[in-house]
Scaffold this motif. Structure first.
Motif, mmCIF file in Angstrom:
data_model
loop_
_atom_site.group_PDB
_atom_site.id
_atom_site.type_symbol
_atom_site.label_atom_id
_atom_site.label_comp_id
_atom_site.label_asym_id
_atom_site.label_seq_id
_atom_site.Cartn_x
_atom_site.Cartn_y
_atom_site.Cartn_z
ATOM 1 N N LEU A 105 39.403 -93.087 -0.844
ATOM 2 C CA LEU A 105 38.169 -93.012 -0.067
ATOM 3 C C LEU A 105 37.204 -91.948 -0.575
ATOM 4 N N LYS A 106 37.675 -91.042 -1.430
ATOM 5 C CA LYS A 106 36.836 -89.919 -1.854
ATOM 6 C C LYS A 106 35.582 -90.384 -2.579
ATOM 7 N N GLY A 107 35.736 -91.316 -3.491
ATOM 8 C CA GLY A 107 34.577 -91.798 -4.243
ATOM 9 C C GLY A 107 33.559 -92.468 -3.350
ATOM 10 N N PHE A 108 34.031 -93.270 -2.405
ATOM 11 C CA PHE A 108 33.126 -93.988 -1.514
ATOM 12 C C PHE A 108 32.342 -93.028 -0.623
ATOM 13 N N ILE A 109 33.036 -92.047 -0.037
ATOM 14 C CA ILE A 109 32.368 -91.100 0.859
ATOM 15 C C ILE A 109 31.421 -90.202 0.078
ATOM 16 N N SER A 110 31.822 -89.748 -1.095
ATOM 17 C CA SER A 110 30.943 -88.912 -1.915
ATOM 18 C C SER A 110 29.679 -89.670 -2.309
ATOM 19 N N SER A 111 29.830 -90.936 -2.672
ATOM 20 C CA SER A 111 28.662 -91.751 -3.021
ATOM 21 C C SER A 111 27.756 -91.977 -1.818
ATOM 22 N N SER A 112 28.341 -92.122 -0.640
ATOM 23 C CA SER A 112 27.548 -92.305 0.574
ATOM 24 C C SER A 112 26.722 -91.061 0.883
ATOM 25 N N ILE A 113 27.311 -89.884 0.687
ATOM 26 C CA ILE A 113 26.569 -88.636 0.902
ATOM 27 C C ILE A 113 25.415 -88.526 -0.085
ATOM 28 N N GLU A 114 25.667 -88.870 -1.350
ATOM 29 C CA GLU A 114 24.603 -88.834 -2.343
ATOM 30 C C GLU A 114 23.524 -89.858 -2.045
ATOM 31 N N LEU A 115 23.899 -90.984 -1.454
ATOM 32 C CA LEU A 115 22.914 -91.996 -1.080
ATOM 33 C C LEU A 115 21.970 -91.478 -0.005
ATOM 34 N N SER A 176 18.004 -82.637 10.021
ATOM 35 C CA SER A 176 19.376 -82.232 9.713
ATOM 36 C C SER A 176 20.106 -83.316 8.924
ATOM 37 N N ILE A 177 19.850 -84.574 9.259
ATOM 38 C CA ILE A 177 20.466 -85.679 8.519
ATOM 39 C C ILE A 177 19.980 -85.684 7.068
ATOM 40 N N MET A 178 18.719 -85.297 6.878
ATOM 41 C CA MET A 178 18.147 -85.314 5.534
ATOM 42 C C MET A 178 18.711 -84.202 4.643
ATOM 43 N N ILE A 179 19.067 -83.059 5.239
ATOM 44 C CA ILE A 179 19.529 -81.935 4.408
ATOM 45 C C ILE A 179 21.041 -81.817 4.354
ATOM 46 N N VAL A 180 21.756 -82.595 5.147
ATOM 47 C CA VAL A 180 23.221 -82.575 5.097
ATOM 48 C C VAL A 180 23.760 -82.827 3.689
ATOM 49 N N PRO A 181 23.226 -83.803 2.926
ATOM 50 C CA PRO A 181 23.789 -84.033 1.585
ATOM 51 C C PRO A 181 23.734 -82.810 0.677
ATOM 52 N N PHE A 182 22.681 -81.979 0.797
ATOM 53 C CA PHE A 182 22.579 -80.796 -0.049
ATOM 54 C C PHE A 182 23.701 -79.805 0.273
ATOM 55 N N ILE A 183 23.911 -79.566 1.562
ATOM 56 C CA ILE A 183 24.960 -78.629 1.965
ATOM 57 C C ILE A 183 26.335 -79.178 1.610
ATOM 58 N N ALA A 184 26.557 -80.458 1.894
ATOM 59 C CA ALA A 184 27.862 -81.058 1.640
ATOM 60 C C ALA A 184 28.201 -81.066 0.145
ATOM 61 N N SER A 185 27.221 -81.377 -0.693
ATOM 62 C CA SER A 185 27.481 -81.436 -2.139
ATOM 63 C C SER A 185 27.810 -80.062 -2.702
ATOM 64 N N ILE A 186 27.039 -79.049 -2.319
ATOM 65 C CA ILE A 186 27.287 -77.699 -2.823
ATOM 66 C C ILE A 186 28.616 -77.166 -2.302
ATOM 67 N N ALA A 187 28.894 -77.391 -1.007
ATOM 68 C CA ALA A 187 30.158 -76.931 -0.439
ATOM 69 C C ALA A 187 31.350 -77.643 -1.071
ATOM 70 N N ARG A 188 31.196 -78.920 -1.366
ATOM 71 C CA ARG A 188 32.285 -79.666 -2.011
ATOM 72 C C ARG A 188 32.602 -79.104 -3.386
ATOM 73 N N GLU A 189 31.547 -78.851 -4.185
ATOM 74 C CA GLU A 189 31.775 -78.285 -5.521
ATOM 75 C C GLU A 189 32.419 -76.905 -5.433
ATOM 76 N N ALA A 190 32.003 -76.122 -4.442
ATOM 77 C CA ALA A 190 32.586 -74.783 -4.286
ATOM 78 C C ALA A 190 34.058 -74.865 -3.898
ATOM 79 N N LEU A 191 34.397 -75.769 -2.989
ATOM 80 C CA LEU A 191 35.792 -75.894 -2.551
ATOM 81 C C LEU A 191 36.684 -76.462 -3.649
ATOM 82 N N MET A 192 36.117 -77.284 -4.515
ATOM 83 C CA MET A 192 36.904 -77.849 -5.612
ATOM 84 C C MET A 192 37.270 -76.796 -6.652
ATOM 85 N N ARG A 193 36.540 -75.671 -6.652
ATOM 86 C CA ARG A 193 36.809 -74.611 -7.620
ATOM 87 C C ARG A 193 37.795 -73.566 -7.107
ATOM 88 N N VAL A 194 38.290 -73.749 -5.901
ATOM 89 C CA VAL A 194 39.303 -72.827 -5.387
ATOM 90 C C VAL A 194 40.582 -72.997 -6.208
#
Length: 309
Positions: A105-115, A176-194
């Motif tokens: 599901l990761k690819g689908f949800i990530s693509s939805s956020i980018e959409l 808030s719906i419009m800016i959620v993808p920016f926060i989610a994308s940056i937070a995801r990249e940060a958490l992946m680097r832990v």
């Protein structure tokens, strides 16, 4: 061999100076924007000054007295409402994708956020005006007018004056719906680097997954997450078309979170085409102030990330 070395040196210089020219070109564009805004707004600057224009709430066409107080306040309040909603939602999305979500599901949800980030703002505005605003009117506004409005002291803050669902709160939610993808994308990249070693050490001590997320992953990535939130705040301050559709565009005193109001961008988009003289100069002045506000917000994000790093 000598010829090849010279050729390599020439190519290296071409790449070097191309990069330098590109960097300075960005600075020239920014300086050009600031200079043009200053030139176009010099009449308003000389007449109203800085402090008086920022805090004045007058917008009188007949007397040619203009102030950016309500518009600046509206921009700041809608951005704050949006951040208060989007920040926990975006971080929660990132935590789910990195730590909890099944791999298929990761690819689908990530693509939805980018959409969400790719949808034009005018579509958000149309959806907010014709779909979301009536929903707010029939649910949240009715509940607030019958329940929250009866509360002592703060009840007036939830009174509903204008039907239709458009207003400050609706604008903040859509934003808030419009800016959620920016926060989610940056937070995801940060958490992946832990580092995995940190989390595995935490699990080795017998902690649960949520404890590892709370005590290891989020503290490790918090600098990047906060930087992303501040950048999203700058994005929210400059949003135009969606806010112009659903803010209500009424330059009146704000007494309730459901009131129709104005922002800098909504005033610009609604009045710029028909403005002239002092009104046009005041609009340029408001645009200059918004540019400075966004610039300071982004600088604050950069300084925070650099300092914490």
């Amino acid at each position: 061999m000598k010829e090849s070395f010279k050729t390599l040196k020439v190519k290296e210089n071409i790449l070097k100076y191309s990069a330098i020219i590109s960097a300075f070109f960005i600075l020239v564009i920014i300086a050009g924007i600031i200079l043009s805004l200053l030139i176009q707004s010099k009449e308003a600057i000389s007449k109203f000054g800085f402090i008086d224009f920022i805090f004045s709430t007058s917008w009188d066409y007949s007397e040619e007295i203009f102030g950016a107080g309500r518009a600046l306040l509206g921009s700041i309040l809608t951005a704050l409402v949006a951040i208060l909603i989007a920040a926990p939602m975006g971080v929660g999305m990132a935590v789910f994708i990195v730590e909890i979500c099944p791999k298929f599901l990761k690819g689908f949800i990530s693509s939805s956020i980018e959409l969400l980030a790719a949808i034009p703002s005018i579509i958000y505005g149309m959806w907010g005006l014709f779909i979301f605003a009536p929903f707010i009117e029939n649910t949240l506004q009715k509940w607030a007018s019958t329940t929250l409005a009866e509360l002592p002291i703060i009840g007036s803050f939830f009174q509903v004056k204008y039907a239709g669902g458009i207003g400050l709160l609706t604008s903040g939610i859509v934003l808030s719906i419009m800016i959620v993808p920016f926060i989610a994308s940056i937070a995801r990249e940060a958490l992946m680097r832990v580092p995995k070693e940190l989390k595995e050490s935490c699990y080795g001590l017998g902690t649960e997954k949520w404890e590892a997320i709370r005590d290891v992953s989020l503290p490790y990535a918090k600098t990047a997450i906060w930087g992303g939130i501040i950048i999203a705040l700058g994005r929210a301050l400059g949003e135009t078309m969606a806010i112009a559709y659903i803010i209500g565009n009424m330059n009146l005193p704000l007494t309730s979170i459901f009131d129709s109001y104005v922002t800098v961008t909504s005033v610009l988009v609604n009045e710029f085409n028909e403005a002239d003289g002092m009104q046009l100069s005041s609009l340029y002045y408001m645009a200059l102030l918004l540019f400075i506000l966004n610039f300071l917000t982004l600088i604050a994000a950069k300084l925070y990330v650099a300092r914490r790093s």
